[in-house]
Scaffold this active site. Structure first.
Site, PDB file in Angstrom:
ATOM      1  N   GLY A 144       4.752   2.113  -2.380  1.00  0.00           N
ATOM      2  CA  GLY A 144       4.464   3.437  -2.956  1.00  0.00           C
ATOM      3  C   GLY A 144       5.636   3.898  -3.568  1.00  0.00           C
ATOM      4  O   GLY A 144       5.645   4.906  -4.702  1.00  0.00           O
ATOM      5  N   GLU A 200       6.293   2.359  -6.870  1.00  0.00           N
ATOM      6  CA  GLU A 200       5.404   2.884  -7.825  1.00  0.00           C
ATOM      7  C   GLU A 200       5.503   4.404  -8.199  1.00  0.00           C
ATOM      8  O   GLU A 200       5.259   4.692  -9.418  1.00  0.00           O
ATOM      9  CB  GLU A 200       3.947   2.837  -7.222  1.00  0.00           C
ATOM     10  CG  GLU A 200       3.552   1.402  -7.053  1.00  0.00           C
ATOM     11  CD  GLU A 200       2.258   1.492  -5.872  1.00  0.00           C
ATOM     12  OE1 GLU A 200       1.516   0.558  -6.303  1.00  0.00           O
ATOM     13  OE2 GLU A 200       2.068   2.020  -4.839  1.00  0.00           O
ATOM     14  N   GLU A 205       2.978  -4.828  -0.605  1.00  0.00           N
ATOM     15  CA  GLU A 205       1.712  -4.641   0.100  1.00  0.00           C
ATOM     16  C   GLU A 205       0.970  -5.730   0.670  1.00  0.00           C
ATOM     17  O   GLU A 205       0.242  -5.531   1.537  1.00  0.00           O
ATOM     18  CB  GLU A 205       0.965  -3.925  -0.817  1.00  0.00           C
ATOM     19  CG  GLU A 205       1.218  -2.453  -1.279  1.00  0.00           C
ATOM     20  CD  GLU A 205       2.289  -2.402  -2.320  1.00  0.00           C
ATOM     21  OE1 GLU A 205       2.451  -1.072  -2.709  1.00  0.00           O
ATOM     22  OE2 GLU A 205       2.658  -3.337  -2.717  1.00  0.00           O
TER      23      GLU A 205
END
Length: 258
Positions: free
Chosen positions: A109, A112, A132
């Site tokens: 994240g 991202e 992930e």
């Protein structure tokens, strides 16, 4: 405004949001995402802010989403709550330019979130990755989509399938970041860049952002047509008149943001 998981401050015409969960390497929990979105709302609404900087610590921009917070969720919990949507996409909705200043880990994240910004300047100790798969899931906040657009299918596929990290030099070579600077100089460099952006006409900067973003969302011919219409529209602005007059008169432009 006092926050628990971030710091937000205005430095002249630049709004700075610093992720601040040192004990969790700035893991992205729901509270942090909500506070970040609130701070972004404030800077967007402030006419004195022309650019926003998003950063973390020297050790970690953000080491990922908060695993402890999500591990017990069921499919229905994630689906009905539209997990990793509310608040997470706020960065992508900013009309003002947003610069990511990344040092240390930007994983999952965190990677991202950095890619949601308009561009990334990173320190020489930065590490990017989408690990992930090692947790039994896929990227969920756009990692497989934005990383592929930045670095191409082969490198994105390899990183998402293996979970390996990309260092700063590789990130620059691959087009993920705009440039790499020594970690000690990162914030000074980013703040100078953000101040430069903020010194421009705000509506023009916003239109430049819209035009570049359109390149990812449409065909070349439609993108050029969009760019041209924006260019034409600027001849109705005060800042176009002022900018060209200042150039002709060899003086600094006095932007009206109109």
């Amino acid at each position: 405004m006092a926050y628990k998981t971030i710091n937000a401050e205005k430095k002249n015409s630049v709004g700075v949001i610093t992720l601040d969960r040192p004990d969790a390497m700035n893991a992205l929990c729901e509270e942090l995402i909500n506070e970040m979105a609130e701070a972004l709302d404030g800077f967007e609404a402030d006419p004195g802010v022309g650019c926003i900087v998003l950063t973390g610590s020297e050790k970690a921009f953000a080491a990922g989403a908060d695993i402890k917070e999500m591990q017990s969720k069921s499919y229905m919990d994630a689906y009905l709550d539209d997990f990793i949507t509310e608040g997470w996409e706020r960065v992508t909705q900013c009309r003002k330019p947003v610069v990511a200043a990344v040092a240390g880990y930007a994983l999952g994240g965190g990677c991202e979130l950095a890619m949601m910004c308009d561009f990334i300047i990173c320190a020489d100790n930065a590490k990017f990755g989408q690990p992930e798969i090692t947790l039994g899931v896929t990227p969920g906040a756009g990692g497989s989509q934005r990383l592929t657009r930045f670095v191409g299918k082969s490198k994105s596929m390899e990183m998402c399938l293996t979970g390996r990290m990309m260092d700063a030099d590789e990130a620059e070579r691959s087009g993920l970041v705009s440039r790499v600077v020594p970690v000690a100089d990162l914030m000074d460099d980013v703040m100078k860049t953000a101040a430069k952006i903020a010194s421009m006409s705000l509506p023009v900067a916003m239109m430049v952002k819209e035009s570049v973003d359109r390149a990812y969302e449409t065909t070349l011919s439609e993108g050029v047509r969009f760019e041209r219409r924006l260019f034409h529209s600027l001849f109705a602005t005060e800042d176009q008149k002022e900018g060209m007059a200042a150039f002709a008169e060899k003086r600094k432009a006095d932007w009206k943001n109109r």
